[in-house]
Enzyme design. Structure first.
Site, PDB file in Angstrom:
ATOM      1  N   ARG A  32       1.006  -1.060   0.047  1.00 57.13           N
ATOM      2  CA  ARG A  32      -0.083  -0.020  -0.061  1.00 57.13           C
ATOM      3  C   ARG A  32       0.853   1.310  -0.006  1.00 57.13           C
ATOM      4  O   ARG A  32       0.588   2.315   0.561  1.00 57.13           O
ATOM      5  CB  ARG A  32      -0.866   0.116   1.150  1.00 57.13           C
ATOM      6  CG  ARG A  32      -2.228  -0.916   1.159  1.00 57.13           C
ATOM      7  CD  ARG A  32      -3.194  -0.452   0.216  1.00 57.13           C
ATOM      8  NE  ARG A  32      -4.260  -1.730  -0.233  1.00 57.13           N
ATOM      9  CZ  ARG A  32      -5.155  -1.671   0.641  1.00 57.13           C
ATOM     10  NH1 ARG A  32      -5.595  -0.652   1.421  1.00 57.13           N
ATOM     11  NH2 ARG A  32      -6.094  -2.611   0.192  1.00 57.13           N
ATOM     12  N   ARG A  36      -3.806   6.267   0.798  1.00 56.39           N
ATOM     13  CA  ARG A  36      -4.226   7.484   1.238  1.00 56.39           C
ATOM     14  C   ARG A  36      -3.389   8.154   1.857  1.00 56.39           C
ATOM     15  O   ARG A  36      -3.789   9.400   2.468  1.00 56.39           O
ATOM     16  CB  ARG A  36      -5.706   7.065   1.699  1.00 56.39           C
ATOM     17  CG  ARG A  36      -6.688   6.691   1.005  1.00 56.39           C
ATOM     18  CD  ARG A  36      -7.953   6.258   1.576  1.00 56.39           C
ATOM     19  NE  ARG A  36      -7.349   4.849   2.010  1.00 56.39           N
ATOM     20  CZ  ARG A  36      -8.232   3.767   2.506  1.00 56.39           C
ATOM     21  NH1 ARG A  36      -9.362   4.216   2.892  1.00 56.39           N
ATOM     22  NH2 ARG A  36      -7.785   2.769   2.831  1.00 56.39           N
ATOM     23  N   ARG A  45      -8.036  11.185  -5.729  1.00 51.16           N
ATOM     24  CA  ARG A  45      -9.283  10.515  -5.265  1.00 51.16           C
ATOM     25  C   ARG A  45     -10.636  11.518  -5.087  1.00 51.16           C
ATOM     26  O   ARG A  45     -11.717  11.012  -5.239  1.00 51.16           O
ATOM     27  CB  ARG A  45      -8.935   9.632  -4.189  1.00 51.16           C
ATOM     28  CG  ARG A  45      -8.465   8.340  -4.365  1.00 51.16           C
ATOM     29  CD  ARG A  45      -9.217   7.420  -5.114  1.00 51.16           C
ATOM     30  NE  ARG A  45     -10.276   6.667  -3.856  1.00 51.16           N
ATOM     31  CZ  ARG A  45     -11.569   7.147  -3.723  1.00 51.16           C
ATOM     32  NH1 ARG A  45     -11.961   8.046  -4.767  1.00 51.16           N
ATOM     33  NH2 ARG A  45     -12.172   6.420  -2.802  1.00 51.16           N
ATOM     34  N   ASP A  81      -6.307  -3.419  -7.889  1.00 51.80           N
ATOM     35  CA  ASP A  81      -6.888  -4.039  -6.596  1.00 51.80           C
ATOM     36  C   ASP A  81      -7.282  -5.585  -6.735  1.00 51.80           C
ATOM     37  O   ASP A  81      -7.442  -5.997  -7.924  1.00 51.80           O
ATOM     38  CB  ASP A  81      -8.229  -3.406  -6.129  1.00 51.80           C
ATOM     39  CG  ASP A  81      -8.692  -3.821  -4.770  1.00 51.80           C
ATOM     40  OD1 ASP A  81      -8.012  -3.364  -3.674  1.00 51.80           O
ATOM     41  OD2 ASP A  81      -9.540  -4.539  -4.682  1.00 51.80           O
ATOM     42  N   TYR A 157     -13.957 -13.146  -0.092  1.00 51.26           N
ATOM     43  CA  TYR A 157     -14.665 -11.989  -0.558  1.00 51.26           C
ATOM     44  C   TYR A 157     -16.021 -12.599  -1.357  1.00 51.26           C
ATOM     45  O   TYR A 157     -17.274 -12.029  -1.048  1.00 51.26           O
ATOM     46  CB  TYR A 157     -14.056 -11.395  -1.205  1.00 51.26           C
ATOM     47  CG  TYR A 157     -13.234 -10.301  -0.407  1.00 51.26           C
ATOM     48  CD1 TYR A 157     -13.587  -9.259   0.219  1.00 51.26           C
ATOM     49  CD2 TYR A 157     -11.910 -10.356  -0.171  1.00 51.26           C
ATOM     50  CE1 TYR A 157     -12.799  -8.403   1.049  1.00 51.26           C
ATOM     51  CE2 TYR A 157     -11.012  -9.466   0.455  1.00 51.26           C
ATOM     52  CZ  TYR A 157     -11.596  -8.592   1.207  1.00 51.26           C
ATOM     53  OH  TYR A 157     -10.887  -7.869   2.034  1.00 51.26           O
TER      54      TYR A 157
HETATM   55  O1  CP3 Z   1       0.019   0.440  -3.097  1.00 47.43           O
HETATM   56  C1  CP3 Z   1      -0.252  -0.825  -3.363  1.00 47.43           C
HETATM   57  O2  CP3 Z   1      -0.045  -1.679  -2.486  1.00 47.43           O
HETATM   58  C2  CP3 Z   1      -1.017  -1.190  -4.501  1.00 47.43           C
HETATM   59  C3  CP3 Z   1      -2.249  -1.191  -4.664  1.00 47.43           C
HETATM   60  C4  CP3 Z   1      -3.334  -1.991  -3.817  1.00 47.43           C
HETATM   61  C5  CP3 Z   1      -4.507  -1.958  -3.639  1.00 47.43           C
HETATM   62  N1  CP3 Z   1      -5.039  -2.837  -3.011  1.00 47.43           N
HETATM   63  C6  CP3 Z   1      -5.083  -0.379  -3.408  1.00 47.43           C
HETATM   64  C7  CP3 Z   1      -6.372  -0.144  -2.980  1.00 47.43           C
HETATM   65  C8  CP3 Z   1      -3.056  -3.386  -3.565  1.00 47.43           C
HETATM   66  C9  CP3 Z   1      -1.918  -4.557  -3.633  1.00 47.43           C
HETATM   67  C10 CP3 Z   1      -4.436  -3.910  -2.961  1.00 47.43           C
HETATM   68  C11 CP3 Z   1      -4.481  -5.318  -2.520  1.00 47.43           C
HETATM   69  C12 CP3 Z   1      -5.776  -5.568  -1.655  1.00 47.43           C
HETATM   70  N2  CP3 Z   1      -6.875  -5.101  -1.941  1.00 47.43           N
HETATM   71  C13 CP3 Z   1      -5.896  -6.609  -0.806  1.00 47.43           C
HETATM   72  C14 CP3 Z   1      -4.595  -7.452  -0.106  1.00 47.43           C
HETATM   73  C15 CP3 Z   1      -3.628  -6.680   0.662  1.00 47.43           C
HETATM   74  C16 CP3 Z   1      -4.288  -6.279   2.014  1.00 47.43           C
HETATM   75  O3  CP3 Z   1      -4.381  -5.211   2.515  1.00 47.43           O
HETATM   76  O4  CP3 Z   1      -4.310  -7.314   2.529  1.00 47.43           O
HETATM   77  C17 CP3 Z   1      -7.212  -6.586  -0.182  1.00 47.43           C
HETATM   78  C18 CP3 Z   1      -7.677  -7.417   0.874  1.00 47.43           C
HETATM   79  C19 CP3 Z   1      -7.727  -5.552  -1.027  1.00 47.43           C
HETATM   80  C20 CP3 Z   1      -9.308  -5.551  -0.827  1.00 47.43           C
HETATM   81  C21 CP3 Z   1      -9.583  -4.183  -0.626  1.00 47.43           C
HETATM   82  N3  CP3 Z   1      -9.419  -3.076  -1.532  1.00 47.43           N
HETATM   83  C22 CP3 Z   1     -10.111  -3.661   0.638  1.00 47.43           C
HETATM   84  C23 CP3 Z   1     -10.358  -4.506   2.078  1.00 47.43           C
HETATM   85  C24 CP3 Z   1     -10.157  -2.079   0.394  1.00 47.43           C
HETATM   86  C25 CP3 Z   1     -10.859  -1.170   1.357  1.00 47.43           C
HETATM   87  C26 CP3 Z   1     -10.014  -1.032   2.548  1.00 47.43           C
HETATM   88  C27 CP3 Z   1      -9.122   0.159   2.291  1.00 47.43           C
HETATM   89  O5  CP3 Z   1      -7.811  -0.066   2.707  1.00 47.43           O
HETATM   90  O6  CP3 Z   1      -9.472   1.255   1.740  1.00 47.43           O
HETATM   91  C28 CP3 Z   1      -9.866  -1.917  -0.777  1.00 47.43           C
HETATM   92  C29 CP3 Z   1      -9.777  -0.465  -1.476  1.00 47.43           C
HETATM   93  C30 CP3 Z   1      -8.270   0.038  -1.809  1.00 47.43           C
HETATM   94  N4  CP3 Z   1      -7.419  -0.744  -2.415  1.00 47.43           N
HETATM   95  C31 CP3 Z   1      -7.598   1.175  -1.611  1.00 47.43           C
HETATM   96  C32 CP3 Z   1      -6.446   1.291  -2.316  1.00 47.43           C
HETATM   97  C33 CP3 Z   1      -5.580   2.480  -2.350  1.00 47.43           C
HETATM   98  C34 CP3 Z   1      -8.559   2.470  -0.905  1.00 47.43           C
HETATM   99  C35 CP3 Z   1      -9.430   2.856  -1.938  1.00 47.43           C
HETATM  100  C36 CP3 Z   1      -9.432   4.591  -1.762  1.00 47.43           C
HETATM  101  O7  CP3 Z   1      -8.814   5.268  -2.421  1.00 47.43           O
HETATM  102  O8  CP3 Z   1     -10.522   4.857  -1.081  1.00 47.43           O
END
Ligand code: CP3
Length: 347
Positions: A32, A36, A45, A81, A157
């Site tokens: 990540r 954010r 965003r 994602d 999921y």
């Molecule tokens: O920077 C990075 O790591 C690359 C991008 C990335 C995202 N999601 C962007 C994202 C990666 C590698 C992921 C993987 C991901 N997505 C996982 C596995 C990693 C982990 O955290 O365990 C999982 C479980 C998800 C599913 C997911 N996507 C969730 C649970 C959420 C909401 C929770 C949150 O952190 O907001 C997302 C949304 C998401 N994916 C965001 C980002 C930057 C936030 C979205 C926003 O900008 O509001």
């Protein structure tokens, strides 16, 4: 050392560490790292919804490259994602403000698995295009990591319809209808292998499998219901791009995860890196600072990061990372401080 002309130098520390080759300073990137906690990302965003951002190759590329540069990471990770692949398989997917991702039509019975579609190869073309654009924009010495969710975490999921605390619906499905569970996991593997191979073909130099929630299982369930499928997926990947196999809460699963496959095992922060590496043996490891440490002051960050570096002891095959993703409240200066301190560390 035998390397094709120039490759060794150009590949840099991250890919060398994946292969357990000696490299100067310990390579570091953060899960990540594009997210954010970055002001530029939050501003973007405000204008662009998350799914749209993921679907726009130029914007996804910009976010990926800017984040890696901003923090001085040794690798970039594709901005995307893990859940996007579920849409072309027939699942509804929305990211709601507060509740996280919501899958509209969760799987509750064997018939729901039969109704899933085979993801068409073209349906995620925007991801491959983003990979191509990122590769063109990144400096040659910064490798690009592609990724996908591992079959268990994606299945959870699909069944829960979103995040879960106890994964009761997922386990109920798995225990009550093991045949439908296998069919679901096999479908996921059939979709994920070409998806990851497509990323590799487009220019991803390593891939990470996120089995983020697999730690809800005990070792017997992991071996019976997950290991064969993850193993089939890893075996189906194009050789040449190292595979990082990551999960959280996996202290009791590490040996089994290693058996499933991966050149690098991603450790979460609940294990001690030194002991985990001893248990794992001859494989590279990635991790494992608690992301919350970056909310502390610099003394705390230094103390915790150096404990990890000392446990790794400068042995080839350690990639420094957090034990899970960067938290949104993290000060970006603390991230920079961490990256610089890992690079400067000299046993
Ligand atoms: O920077 C990075 O790591 C690359 C991008 C990335 C995202 N999601 C962007 C994202 C990666 C590698 C992921 C993987 C991901 N997505 C996982 C596995 C990693 C982990 O955290 O365990 C999982 C479980 C998800 C599913 C997911 N996507 C969730 C649970 C959420 C909401 C929770 C949150 O952190 O907001 C997302 C949304 C998401 N994916 C965001 C980002 C930057 C936030 C979205 C926003 O900008 O509001």
């Amino acid at each position: 050392m035998a390397h094709p002309a120039g490759e060794g130098a150009a590949q840099g520390a991250f890919l060398r560490a994946c292969r357990r080759e000696p490299c100067g300073a310990t390579p570091v990137w953060l899960m990540r790292q594009a997210g954010r906690y970055l002001k530029e990302y939050r501003e973007l965003r405000e204008r662009v919804p998350f799914k749209e951002l993921c679907r726009d190759p130029a914007l996804a590329a910009e976010v990926t490259v800017a984040a890696a540069r901003r923090i001085g990471a040794d690798a970039a990770i594709l901005f995307s994602d893990i859940l996007l692949i579920l849409e072309p398989m027939g699942m509804g997917l929305e990211y709601s403000k507060g509740d996280g991702p919501v899958l509209g039509n969760p799987l509750r019975a064997a018939g729901d698995v039969d109704r899933l579609r085979e993801a068409e190869p073209g349906s995620l073309g925007f991801v491959f295009e983003a990979v191509r654009q990122i590769r063109r924009a990144l400096p040659a010495e910064v490798p690009l990591i592609g990724f996908a969710g591992a079959p268990f975490t994606l299945a959870s999921y699909m069944i829960e319809g979103g995040g879960s605390r106890d994964f009761a619906l997922t386990k109920e499905f798995m225990y009550r209808d093991p045949a439908a569970w296998s069919a679901l996991m096999e479908r996921l593997v059939r979709a994920l292998a070409p998806y990851l191979n497509g990323q590799i073909e487009a220019g991803a130099q390593a891939v990470q499998l996120f089995d983020s929630w697999v730690g809800c299982l005990g070792p017997a369930d992991y071996r019976e219901f997950v290991l064969p499928h993850t193993k089939a997926l890893v075996r189906g990947l194009r050789p040449g791009a190292p595979v990082i196999h990551f999960g959280t809460g996996t202290a009791s699963l590490l040996e089994a995860m290693r058996e499933a496959g991966g050149d690098v095992i991603g450790l979460d922060f609940r294990v001690e890196l030194g002991e985990a590496w001893r248990r794992l043996g001859e494989v590279a490891v990635q991790g494992n600072l608690d992301p919350a440490a970056l909310l502390g002051d610099r003394r705390l960050i230094r103390r915790r990061a150096e404990e990890i570096l000392r446990q790794a002891g400068g042995r080839p095959g350690h990639i420094f990372n957090l034990g899970h993703g960067v938290l949104p409240a993290t000060p970006v200066d603390n991230v920079r401080f961490l990256v610089d301190l890992v690079h400067a560390w000299k046993g």
